[in-house]
Design a protein around this motif. Sequence first.
Motif, mmCIF file in Angstrom:
data_model
loop_
_atom_site.group_PDB
_atom_site.id
_atom_site.type_symbol
_atom_site.label_atom_id
_atom_site.label_comp_id
_atom_site.label_asym_id
_atom_site.label_seq_id
_atom_site.Cartn_x
_atom_site.Cartn_y
_atom_site.Cartn_z
ATOM 1 N N MET A 53 -21.767 52.202 -21.025
ATOM 2 C CA MET A 53 -22.831 52.304 -22.111
ATOM 3 C C MET A 53 -21.990 52.249 -23.761
ATOM 4 O O MET A 53 -20.865 52.614 -24.007
ATOM 5 C CB MET A 53 -23.632 53.151 -22.265
ATOM 6 C CG MET A 53 -22.588 55.144 -22.502
ATOM 7 S SD MET A 53 -24.349 56.476 -22.081
ATOM 8 C CE MET A 53 -22.628 57.725 -22.560
ATOM 9 N N ASP A 54 -22.798 51.722 -24.605
ATOM 10 C CA ASP A 54 -22.091 52.016 -26.120
ATOM 11 C C ASP A 54 -22.116 53.414 -26.623
ATOM 12 O O ASP A 54 -24.134 54.081 -26.294
ATOM 13 C CB ASP A 54 -22.616 51.130 -27.102
ATOM 14 C CG ASP A 54 -22.528 51.563 -28.633
ATOM 15 O OD1 ASP A 54 -21.780 53.081 -28.393
ATOM 16 O OD2 ASP A 54 -23.001 50.201 -29.377
ATOM 17 N N ARG A 61 -36.175 40.973 -24.080
ATOM 18 C CA ARG A 61 -35.089 41.506 -22.677
ATOM 19 C C ARG A 61 -35.233 40.621 -21.883
ATOM 20 O O ARG A 61 -35.024 40.726 -20.454
ATOM 21 C CB ARG A 61 -35.888 42.762 -23.111
ATOM 22 C CG ARG A 61 -35.358 43.715 -23.725
ATOM 23 C CD ARG A 61 -36.073 45.603 -23.065
ATOM 24 N NE ARG A 61 -35.847 45.909 -24.449
ATOM 25 C CZ ARG A 61 -36.161 47.824 -24.543
ATOM 26 N NH1 ARG A 61 -36.303 48.224 -23.192
ATOM 27 N NH2 ARG A 61 -36.274 48.189 -25.239
ATOM 28 N N GLU A 98 -24.193 46.419 -22.334
ATOM 29 C CA GLU A 98 -23.758 45.264 -22.029
ATOM 30 C C GLU A 98 -24.204 44.650 -20.398
ATOM 31 O O GLU A 98 -23.588 45.540 -19.851
ATOM 32 C CB GLU A 98 -22.797 44.472 -22.278
ATOM 33 C CG GLU A 98 -22.386 43.968 -24.420
ATOM 34 C CD GLU A 98 -21.572 43.863 -24.695
ATOM 35 O OE1 GLU A 98 -21.787 43.374 -25.287
ATOM 36 O OE2 GLU A 98 -20.303 44.133 -24.427
ATOM 37 N N GLU A 132 -27.422 51.751 -24.873
ATOM 38 C CA GLU A 132 -27.733 49.845 -25.110
ATOM 39 C C GLU A 132 -26.174 50.074 -23.292
ATOM 40 O O GLU A 132 -25.413 50.566 -24.217
ATOM 41 C CB GLU A 132 -27.567 49.883 -25.909
ATOM 42 C CG GLU A 132 -28.307 50.212 -27.231
ATOM 43 C CD GLU A 132 -28.476 48.900 -28.649
ATOM 44 O OE1 GLU A 132 -27.680 48.658 -28.465
ATOM 45 O OE2 GLU A 132 -29.393 49.498 -29.689
ATOM 46 N N SER A 190 -30.770 57.837 -22.780
ATOM 47 C CA SER A 190 -31.175 55.906 -22.203
ATOM 48 C C SER A 190 -29.510 56.036 -23.525
ATOM 49 O O SER A 190 -29.951 56.334 -24.404
ATOM 50 C CB SER A 190 -32.086 55.602 -22.628
ATOM 51 O OG SER A 190 -32.410 55.098 -24.402
ATOM 52 N N THR A 225 -24.601 55.157 -29.001
ATOM 53 C CA THR A 225 -26.034 55.031 -29.093
ATOM 54 C C THR A 225 -26.951 55.192 -27.753
ATOM 55 O O THR A 225 -28.331 56.407 -27.918
ATOM 56 C CB THR A 225 -26.418 53.156 -28.407
ATOM 57 O OG1 THR A 225 -26.019 52.685 -27.009
ATOM 58 C CG2 THR A 225 -25.958 52.325 -29.558
ATOM 59 N N LYS A 227 -27.401 42.899 -24.703
ATOM 60 C CA LYS A 227 -27.149 44.537 -24.840
ATOM 61 C C LYS A 227 -28.431 45.030 -25.100
ATOM 62 O O LYS A 227 -29.003 44.712 -25.637
ATOM 63 C CB LYS A 227 -26.363 44.296 -25.875
ATOM 64 C CG LYS A 227 -26.073 45.868 -25.889
ATOM 65 C CD LYS A 227 -24.588 46.564 -27.509
ATOM 66 C CE LYS A 227 -24.480 47.391 -27.455
ATOM 67 N NZ LYS A 227 -23.548 48.222 -28.953
ATOM 68 N N HIS A 228 -28.769 45.749 -24.073
ATOM 69 C CA HIS A 228 -29.934 46.839 -24.548
ATOM 70 C C HIS A 228 -29.979 47.950 -24.043
ATOM 71 O O HIS A 228 -29.066 48.361 -23.468
ATOM 72 C CB HIS A 228 -30.658 45.826 -23.685
ATOM 73 C CG HIS A 228 -31.624 44.313 -23.384
ATOM 74 N ND1 HIS A 228 -31.801 43.723 -25.039
ATOM 75 C CD2 HIS A 228 -31.138 42.897 -22.879
ATOM 76 C CE1 HIS A 228 -32.047 42.384 -25.769
ATOM 77 N NE2 HIS A 228 -31.473 42.284 -23.945
ATOM 78 N N PRO A 229 -31.245 48.362 -24.600
ATOM 79 C CA PRO A 229 -31.510 49.959 -23.726
ATOM 80 C C PRO A 229 -32.082 49.616 -22.810
ATOM 81 O O PRO A 229 -32.117 49.351 -21.551
ATOM 82 C CB PRO A 229 -32.995 50.302 -25.075
ATOM 83 C CG PRO A 229 -32.946 49.673 -26.234
ATOM 84 C CD PRO A 229 -32.063 47.810 -25.511
ATOM 85 N N GLU A 230 -30.901 50.654 -21.798
ATOM 86 C CA GLU A 230 -30.853 51.293 -20.417
ATOM 87 C C GLU A 230 -31.548 52.584 -20.162
ATOM 88 O O GLU A 230 -30.979 53.268 -20.865
ATOM 89 C CB GLU A 230 -29.977 51.016 -19.577
ATOM 90 C CG GLU A 230 -30.003 50.210 -18.142
ATOM 91 C CD GLU A 230 -28.857 49.586 -17.316
ATOM 92 O OE1 GLU A 230 -27.896 49.429 -17.055
ATOM 93 O OE2 GLU A 230 -28.250 48.285 -18.365
ATOM 94 N N ARG A 255 -30.220 42.776 -14.593
ATOM 95 C CA ARG A 255 -30.000 44.163 -15.604
ATOM 96 C C ARG A 255 -30.236 45.081 -13.849
ATOM 97 O O ARG A 255 -29.221 46.145 -13.655
ATOM 98 C CB ARG A 255 -30.063 43.885 -16.333
ATOM 99 C CG ARG A 255 -30.001 45.492 -17.164
ATOM 100 C CD ARG A 255 -30.815 45.520 -18.571
ATOM 101 N NE ARG A 255 -30.254 44.927 -19.567
ATOM 102 C CZ ARG A 255 -29.398 45.345 -20.127
ATOM 103 N NH1 ARG A 255 -28.195 46.729 -20.446
ATOM 104 N NH2 ARG A 255 -28.485 44.339 -21.173
#
Length: 238
Positions: free
Chosen positions: A212-213, A127, A167, A165, A163, A216, A151-154, A194
């Motif tokens: 978000m995606d 990350r 971008e 993922e 939460s 997820t 792209k990471h969990p947020e 981020r």
Amino acid sequence: MLLKQQVNLAKNILAQRRNVSTSTASAQSFQKWYQKLWAPERTNLPPYSHFTQIGDPVLRQKAAPVPQEHIQSPEIEAIVEQMVRVLRKFDCVGIAAPQIGVSLRIIAMEFKGGIRKELPEAVYQARQMTELPLTVFINPVLTVTSYTKLKHPEGCMSVRGFSAEVERFEGVSISGLNAKGVQSELELTGWNARIAQHEMDHLDGKLYTDHMDRSTFSCTCWEAVNTKSGRVEIPFYK
């Protein structure tokens, strides 16, 4: 609305109440009923000591710039102090003024080195996390410096318990006035970039759920919900 304006509003309401006061018990009873129609009492006013939650209109408003003449005022100083207090009380890494109920363009960020001990090293590196000292920006402006997307969990303290993922751009530059009214600029990459993008979204009435995606999106305590037969609470206070 500035804290001073909120105080003045409260004073005006109190003054209006005094103007309609009467002597008889029946009249006073009617007065109390009538006042509730146009001036409902609130026991808690911004700046809050908790995070506003998704659904609160303040999170969907475009925050107003802090007027130049108010930047070093006691009211703005109090708002910034409250933001930092709430940021640290909830052990999070970023906060925007709308998250404590104040629709002004102010953000604060802090990524402590101790967080590294709480995460697997592989996650910390993937990350691109690095320590970020407490940083406050008033009327910030963000510029993308690296259009590569990561792209990471947020998560978000204003969408408590969930939460997804998201971008975000890999690098950004953020400029604005610090808490003392001095112009400053900061180059950020990876996770700190981020954080900045996340907080800037709050100033424009946006949440990470807008980017978000959706596949997820998940409850952060779903496993505990199953293990404890649903007897799990998500606190909104600390």
